[in-house]
Enzyme design. Structure first.
Site, PDB file in Angstrom:
ATOM      1  N   ARG A 165       0.849  -1.194   0.000  1.00 41.08           N
ATOM      2  CA  ARG A 165       0.000   0.000   0.000  1.00 41.08           C
ATOM      3  C   ARG A 165       0.885   1.245   0.000  1.00 41.08           C
ATOM      4  O   ARG A 165       1.689   1.449   0.897  1.00 41.08           O
ATOM      5  CB  ARG A 165      -0.936   0.040   1.211  1.00 41.08           C
ATOM      6  CG  ARG A 165      -1.782   1.328   1.211  1.00 41.08           C
ATOM      7  CD  ARG A 165      -3.038   1.258   2.048  1.00 41.08           C
ATOM      8  NE  ARG A 165      -2.792   1.363   3.476  1.00 41.08           N
ATOM      9  CZ  ARG A 165      -3.759   1.525   4.392  1.00 41.08           C
ATOM     10  NH1 ARG A 165      -5.029   1.587   4.013  1.00 41.08           N
ATOM     11  NH2 ARG A 165      -3.461   1.586   5.680  1.00 41.08           N
ATOM     12  N   ASP A 446      -4.641   3.081  13.876  1.00 37.91           N
ATOM     13  CA  ASP A 446      -3.806   3.778  12.911  1.00 37.91           C
ATOM     14  C   ASP A 446      -4.391   5.172  12.719  1.00 37.91           C
ATOM     15  O   ASP A 446      -5.259   5.602  13.486  1.00 37.91           O
ATOM     16  CB  ASP A 446      -3.631   2.979  11.607  1.00 37.91           C
ATOM     17  CG  ASP A 446      -4.883   2.941  10.742  1.00 37.91           C
ATOM     18  OD1 ASP A 446      -5.895   3.594  11.099  1.00 37.91           O
ATOM     19  OD2 ASP A 446      -4.857   2.262   9.703  1.00 37.91           O
TER      20      ASP A 446
END
Length: 532
Positions: A165, A446
């Site tokens: 990613r 996150d």
């Protein structure tokens, strides 16, 4: 000290370490420079277009499906193909590109590891470079790690499939400039991972696979498709060798899923319900609408109508086009306390059963300890099938814009507000200290959860909302609770950890981005200024 590459149009603000020199080779820099000069200007236009669209929404124009692309939505077409090693993605684990985590994730009982340069990585220069080194070594099967106690971590045979990613379109890489401006972080991540690894990946029957985050429109999908085609052409690969999965984690993107699939059809294999960022984007996009304010984040779960509609529409759209529909993140962390752990596993099972029943092809976890639980739920649902592409949801009633835009009901509480403050401050402190993936109160947090926490409070203040006990949410109340929760954090963590950390800087940033009149798009942008 800066590093000059004599013939390159790119300037590097850091001298290269030995590690950096092994990644930033002259051919790799040339490839990156070609991509930047070709695609950075258009990226700037796309970011400008985001601002125009948001200003229309701020002025009262709600997001909707777009009329000019009706022909794409209304005709039959399918994505190009899905490689063999991506046909079964029933459980994917995500995590930052740190060496030990990469090994543990690839060894977990999962099908795919999404190695993350984005929301779970604080992108200081050394971590970004180390991440590229770690993935290069993982692709070659040579990665190992020895901890301080002498324990050695190595790859098992047949590890999970690796997907990288890259950073979102909005994030710069400030240590590399082109024509005096920082280059796009996503192009930096993509170029180096692709350039160093495509040969080895293809030789072992895999390929250069990517996750694309924070996309907001089909034009951004078109940009990425052109980036991929340019990269393939530059090294002589057939069209469609690079494959991507796109996260649908912004409110504007949910109205353009067909178009995103269409414009990436040679390169795309699926879409993913990035639900935490999606909730953040819902708050941020509709920030000026006082009648579309969400309650405590603990109440905003996937069985709420607007989120259920998002999941079901994504599945129906993807499967009609032959693409995967991936489920969202289980952020829970297993507990050593048997009672708490039983509660965690029950929560995860219920969440994954809902996704599997809806027709998702697979799901996300943040911790290897949840792999067996998620795997058993999806294996039971799939039976002998590798995925659920056969679940079409054709009998579903149409999902209209209003269903996707109607907020859920629920209380706004002082305890919810206090919890938001504690989570956001602790996450920001970890992020500016270089750690983007943090266990807080039993959840692997996150950037998305900190974003929900601070934008929720901003919106409550902005619209003068009241808590369920009658208190009006004001800047003064927020500052009072922030001061009190800082003391709670200090008590919970202890004086030594608190005083040696960057909690006062984190609180100052939290205070600034929560009380200023204009909502800041991403806390990682001002946060990046505090990173090495």
């Amino acid at each position: 000290m800066s590093q000059q590459i004599t013939h390159s149009p790119l300037d590097f603000t850091r001298q290269f370490s030995e590690q950096a020199s092994s990644i930033l080779t002259e051919p790799a820099i040339d490839f990156l420079a070609d991509l930047v000069s070709q695609f950075a200007p258009v990226r700037q236009q796309l970011l400008t277009e985001r601002r125009y669209i948001q200003s229309d929404i701020d002025a009262g124009k709600l997001p909707d499906f777009i009329s000019e692309t009706f022909s794409i939505r209304d005709t039959e077409w399918r994505i190009q193909n899905i490689p063999d090693d991506l046909l079964d993605r029933r459980v994917e684990i995500t995590g930052p590109v740190e060496r030990k985590m990469v090994i543990n994730a690839l060894n977990a009982n999962v099908k795919v590891f999404m190695a993350d340069f984005e929301d779970s990585l604080a992108p200081n220069w050394s971590k970004v470079i180390e991440g590229q080194v770690n993935l290069r070594d993982a692709v070659r099967g040579t990665i190992s790690y020895t901890n301080e106690a002498g324990k050695i971590y190595q790859l098992k045979p047949d590890p999970a499939v690796l997907v990288c990613r890259v950073r979102g379109l909005h994030l710069p890489e400030k240590h590399v400039t082109w024509q005096g401006e920082p280059i796009p972080g996503g192009l930096f991540d993509f170029a180096l991972y692709f350039f160093h690894n495509y040969r080895e990946l293809l030789a072992k029957g895999s390929g250069p696979y990517f996750y694309l985050p924070k996309m907001q429109s089909y034009k951004e999908a078109q940009w990425w498709s052109q980036v991929f085609s340019f990269a393939e052409d530059s090294v002589g690969l057939p069209r469609g060798t690079i494959k991507a999965t796109v996260l649908i984690e912004t409110l504007p993107a949910v109205f353009q899923m067909d178009e995103i699939l269409y414009h990436l059809r040679e390169h795309i294999v699926g879409l993913n319900c990035g639900r935490w960022d999606y909730i953040f984007s819902y708050i941020k996009t509709l920030k000026n609408f006082g009648d579309r304010v969400l309650p405590d984040r603990q109440v905003v779960t996937m069985d709420q109508p607007f989120l259920s509609a998002y999941s079901r529409l994504l599945i129906k759209t993807c499967h009609r086009r032959g693409a995967f529909a991936m489920g969202g993140m289980a952020a829970f962390i297993p507990s050593k306390d048997p009672q708490r752990n039983a509660w965690v596993l029950n929560k995860v099972i219920k969440d994954k059963e809902l996704e599997a029943a809806n027709g998702h092809d697979g799901t996300w976890i943040a911790h290897p300890g949840l792999a067996d639980t998620a795997m058993s739920v999806f294996s039971k649902a799939l039976g002998s099938r590798p995925n659920q592409l056969d679940v079409t949801r054709e009998e579903d009633a149409p999902i209209y814009a209003e269903t996707l835009l109607t907020p859920c009901q629920g209380a706004r509480t002082e305890e919810g507000m206090r919890a938001n403050i504690r989570v956001a401050v602790q996450y920001i402190e970890a992020w500016i200290s270089g750690n983007g993936c943090v266990p807080i109160y039993g959840l692997m947090e996150d950037a998305a959860t900190a974003e929900i926490s601070r934008t929720s409070i901003w919106q409550w203040i902005h619209h003068g909302k009241t808590l369920d006990d009658g208190q009006k949410v004001t800047k003064e109340l927020f500052r009072q609770l922030l001061a009190e929760e800082m003391q709670v954090i200090q008590q919970e963590l202890g004086d030594q950890r608190f005083c040696s950390g960057r909690f006062h800087e984190a609180a100052a940033l939290m205070e600034k981005i929560t009380t200023q009149d204009e909502l800041i798009d991403f806390l990682t942008l001002p946060g990046y200024a505090l990173l090495a």
